[in-house]
Design a protein around this motif. Structure first.
Motif, short mmCIF file in Angstrom:
data_model
loop_
_atom_site.label_atom_id
_atom_site.label_comp_id
_atom_site.label_asym_id
_atom_site.label_seq_id
_atom_site.Cartn_x
_atom_site.Cartn_y
_atom_site.Cartn_z
N UNK A 138 39.80 33.57 46.72
CA UNK A 138 40.56 32.32 46.83
C UNK A 138 40.73 31.49 45.32
N UNK A 139 42.02 31.32 45.20
CA UNK A 139 42.22 30.66 44.02
C UNK A 139 43.57 30.23 43.63
N UNK A 140 43.98 29.42 42.93
CA UNK A 140 45.30 28.82 42.70
C UNK A 140 46.17 29.83 42.01
N UNK A 141 45.61 30.81 41.24
CA UNK A 141 46.49 31.53 40.52
C UNK A 141 46.12 33.18 40.63
N UNK A 142 47.19 33.79 40.15
CA UNK A 142 46.86 35.38 40.33
C UNK A 142 46.09 35.72 39.08
N UNK A 143 44.73 35.86 39.43
CA UNK A 143 43.81 36.17 38.27
C UNK A 143 43.74 37.81 37.99
N UNK A 144 42.77 37.98 37.08
CA UNK A 144 42.35 39.28 36.72
C UNK A 144 41.67 39.84 37.80
N UNK A 145 40.53 39.12 38.36
CA UNK A 145 40.00 39.24 39.36
C UNK A 145 40.83 39.67 40.81
N UNK A 146 41.71 38.61 41.01
CA UNK A 146 42.58 38.73 42.21
C UNK A 146 43.19 40.03 42.42
#
Ligand SMILES: Nc1nc2c(c(=O)[nH]1)N[C@H]1C(S)=C(S)[C@@H](COP(=O)(O)OP(=O)(O)OC[C@H]3O[C@@H](n4cnc5c(=O)[nH]c(N)nc54)[C@H](O)[C@@H]3O)O[C@H]1N2
Ligand SMILES: Nc1nc2c(c(=O)[nH]1)N[C@H]1C(S)=C(S)[C@@H](COP(=O)(O)OP(=O)(O)OC[C@H]3O[C@@H](n4cnc5c(=O)[nH]c(N)nc54)[C@H](O)[C@@H]3O)O[C@H]1N2
Ligand code: SF4
Ligand SMILES: [Mo]
Length: 759
Positions: A414-422
């Motif tokens: 759950x995030x606001x951004x496309x992260x390395x984890x996502x």
């Protein structure tokens, strides 16, 4: 154009902001003079918040990963139904401990944590991992022993202290103290006050100090114990204070008298006269306080450092007074208490399957999570939720995290951004940003005056993003742990609050939860769905603040009244809740008196328990600890706070005005020995891995020490990593044995020049 107020979300200070908005964008950001704590102060990072609010990596829709690694857009309904069903089936097949929750709030978003935490209850798991478990849990452990509970957290009255000791912290860049740069300047400009910095680097803060002890990295335990020894040898401790407020001093004194002061000063590479000067100055001052941070929390002897640092102000009686260190209140319960020696209903605390690690303050350490997933036991972790964190970049050992997350049966981010984890997730759920929803921080760490700022949304939630309270409540409903309707509570919520002061609602809530005790753990979502709907301006997410405000006002009745809130024992909490809802620049919650520190302490006799046998053992072990070997010529401080890093909150690299590469600071003599000039490329190799770095020659670091900034390594828009991927170099095992917090500030490395290709 409209003007509005909010707060910065980039560090624990959460300074109040006055903003101008046009066409759905920030056009101007400055400090909010009306904010009760920051009073108009901000640093250079806040003015760039547009880079958080709108950028190319923002998530818009729920995404599901396909077999080939690509993501397709799915509906919320399909995503949440599948996630709920898979969680329920994992729980019934493997039991709740197959589930871990990671994160739950960054620097400014803790309201969602009240909701996300319920998922652990729904899964019958206690495995809450968060960034606090890689920096502060050693400190919490010591607090638990000294003050009776790990929720007893201390603050420091830097603004009023005559003598201030900064150990392993650089508030000029990292903040952490009120209005840091102004506060530091006041300290520097007042000849009657003394500022001492203990730091292996001549940091921006050290440059302002009266005395800088530029110790050898990782030797704080030696230096601090030598200082303490000098204090007791010379009888500079506060005998009256110790007799009135502490137990166990005789045992502590015995340990400290055994310390070889001169030898330890030498080990830290500080002249004995300077150690004496600071020890005597600190003890003699009318008021003195200690402010610490990662420089001692992420280096050798983490937990012991925390103990020694606290003994400095306790033995000198600088506790529970103006200009000293004090305990403080919390509105949001961001910390728990988990004493590993205690058993609950005959069972010891839930230890992890592989490392047998216990939680501290309710938190498990990220350093062990990859192993807890990767081991082959039936009782391994199989499903993980990550919320408001980017462990692939920020937790030790990125490669181990990548391997572990690939093995999971379910990973939801759950995030606001496309992260390395996502990129590793089965499902990515798009959260509304912190300026698109009701939010608040639980970092209310002040004393005697404590504040709370409930932030209202500035922008409508775009696309299909949802706020965390809605996401987690929907999940609980789909998992079947709470019903969809609460007719009685819904009716009560609609009553005019002025007449009933919300008390009828609270009565109905109490009765409902007494009748259905299995719902107690989901009170946040229940009040959100019922009271929340009746709150003005769509403030539903703030509903759990009502019971919290009531609890706060009951515990700190006189202090809440002193802050100007009116009401009796029954109504004060509801009055506080309404003030929080209404005051858009933040609310003063409470004004305590210094002697209240003694009511915040949780030992049975309200005395500080100075003697901690485990710490005595670690203290004695210093004597026989071998000095570091020579296989690795450099100590890397892996994760420095600079002008242009802010954890992983800003992703778009164009927010930075300087330091685009996140360069490695190296002493000029070391650089010339390696043949490295400013801007040269080098390879930095730890026991774990190698990364490329760009050199910045800088005489503020000690010889043999190099630094790299925290908060780089993002792949913006799928680019190559921007700046150092620091945690490729670190490993889970390089950590404090007690708290398992990483030694990020003490990473042995080699550095090699990259041969010039043209040559
Ligand atoms: N600009 C900026 N500010 C931030 C953040 C950010 O990313 N960027 N992050 C925020 C967060 S999450 C946190 S936790 C705080 C952390 O805030 P700080 O802990 O204050 O910041 P750091 O730069 O990590 O480390 C502090 C100092 O420790 C010193 N140090 C290194 N090794 C040792 C040692 O062995 N002994 C001693 N005594 N000192 C040592 C370093 O030289 C450095 O000056 O900052 C917050 N503020
Ligand atoms: N080597 C090394 N590693 C370190 C450090 C170091 O000094 N050295 N410092 C450590 C420290 S002290 C800390 S605190 C950690 C910080 O590391 P993390 O705990 O991973 O936290 P952040 O970097 O703040 O990442 C926050 C994430 O939350 C997302 N986010 C922002 N707003 C919202 C929101 O409203 N909702 C949701 N769901 N997500 C949101 C952001 O996009 C981002 O992906 O890093 C640690 N890692
Ligand atoms: S980064 Fe921290 S100190 Fe700077 S404005 Fe934001 S909250 Fe304040
Ligand atoms: Mo942190």
């Amino acid at each position: 154009m409209k003007t509005d107020t909010t707060a910065c979300i980039l560090c624990s200070r959460n300074c109040g902001l006055a903003v101008e908005i046009e066409d759905g964008k920030f056009t101007r950001i400055k400090g909010d003079e009306a904010h009760p704590l920051s009073k108009g102060y901000i640093c250079q990072k806040a003015a760039r918040l547009t880079h958080y609010q709108s950028h190319q990596d923002r998530l818009k829709y729920p995404l599901q990963r396909q077999a080939d690694g690509s993501f397709v857009r799915v509906s919320w309904d399909a995503a949440l139904r599948d996630i709920a069903q898979r969680l329920v089936s994992l729980r019934s097949q493997h039991g709740g401990s197959c589930f871990a929750f990671v994160g739950g709030g960054g620097q400014g978003n803790h309201l969602g944590g009240a909701y996300s935490r319920q998922l652990l209850s729904a899964m019958n798991s206690r495995y809450a991992y968060s960034a606090l478990g890689q920096e502060k849990t050693g400190d919490f452990w010591v607090n638990g022993r000294l003050f009776g509970r790990q929720t007893c957290h201390t603050t420091e009255d830097v603004e009023h202290a005559e003598y201030v000791l900064f150990i392993g912290t650089n508030p000029f860049q990292a903040h952490g103290i009120p209005n840091a740069r102004d506060t530091l300047r006041d300290l520097k400009n007042d000849p009657a006050r003394t500022m001492v910095v203990i730091d292996p680097r001549r940091s921006e803060t050290a440059k302002l100090a009266d005395i800088h002890l530029q110790l050898r990295p990782g030797t704080d335990a030696y230096l601090l114990s030598a200082m303490l020894s000098i204090i007791v040898r010379e009888g500079l401790h506060d005998k009256e204070f110790l007799a009135a407020h502490c137990t166990g001093f005789a045992e502590v004194e015995k340990e400290l008298l055994a310390i070889p002061v001169a030898e330890y000063a030498q080990r830290a590479d500080i002249a004995l006269a300077d150690v004496e000067r600071v020890a005597r100055g600190f003890a003699a001052a009318r008021s003195a306080c200690v402010r610490i941070d990662l420089g001692i929390q992420q280096t050798l002897h983490t937990t012991l450092n925390g103990y020694l640092e606290k003994l400095l102000y306790l033995l000198t009686g600088n506790f529970g007074k103006k200009g000293g260190n004090n305990l403080h209140s919390f509105l949001l319960p961001i910390l728990g208490h988990t004493d590993e020696r205690k058993t609950v209903k005959g069972k010891s605390l839930q230890r992890t399957a592989h490392h047998k690690m216990h939680p501290i303050g309710g938190i498990y350490p990220p350093n062990i999570l990859p192993d807890e997933i990767l081991h082959s036991g039936e009782d391994r972790v199989r499903a993980v939720f990550v919320d408001s964190a980017n462990p692939l970049l920020t937790y030790a050992d990125s490669q181990a995290y990548a391997q572990a997350f690939q093995k999971l049966e379910l990973l939801v981010v759950v995030d606001v951004a496309m992260t390395e984890t996502a990129r590793f997730a089965h499902y990515i759920l798009p959260a509304s940003s912190q300026f698109e929803k009701w939010e608040a921080t639980g970092f209310n760490l002040e004393f005697p005056e404590n504040t709370f700022h409930l932030r209202h949304p500035l922008f409508p939630a775009p696309d299909e993003t949802k706020a965390e309270p809605e996401i987690y409540t929907l999940l609980l409903e789909l998992m079947g742990v709470i019903p969809l309707r609460f007719p009685l509570l819904e009716r009560m919520a609609k009553l005019e609050p002025k007449a009933s002061a919300h008390l009828l609602y609270m009565g109905a809530l109490g009765a409902t939860l007494a009748l259905h005790p299995q719902w107690q753990k989901y009170a946040a979502s229940i009040v959100y769905r019922t009271l929340g709907k009746a709150l003005p301006n769509g403030a539903a997410a703030a509903a759990p603040l009502l019971p919290l405000a009531i609890q706060y006002a009951t515990t700190h009745f006189a202090a809440v009244r002193r802050a100007g809130h009116q009401g009796n024992r029954l109504t004060l909490g509801t009055a506080l809740f309404r003030a929080i809802l209404q005051q858009r620049s933040g609310t003063v919650l409470s004004i305590h008196e210094f002697q209240d520190t003694w009511s915040l302490i949780k030992t049975p006799d309200r005395k500080v328990q100075l003697a901690i046998p485990e710490m005595f053992q670690e203290l004695r072990a210093l004597q026989t600890e071998a000095p570091p070997g020579a296989e690795f010529p450099f100590i890397l401080m892996a994760g420095e706070r600079r002008s242009y890093n802010a954890n992983q909150i800003y992703r778009d690299p164009s927010w930075r005005r300087t330091d685009p590469h996140g360069s490695m600071r190296m002493h000029p003599d070391d650089a010339s020995q390696l043949g490295l000039a400013n801007g040269a490329t080098a390879v930095c190799t730890s026991a774990r891995d190698s990364i490329r770095v760009v050199i910045e020659v800088d005489d503020s670091v000690r010889r043999g020490m190099v630094t790299l900034p925290h908060g780089y390594g993002m792949r913006y828009q799928g680019s190559d990593p921007i700046g150092p991927e620091l945690n490729r170099l670190t490993s889970g095992a390089h950590c404090d044995p007690r708290s398992r917090t990483p030694f990020h500030k003490y990473l042995p490395v080699h550095i090699h020049k990259v041969p010039d290709v043209s040559a």
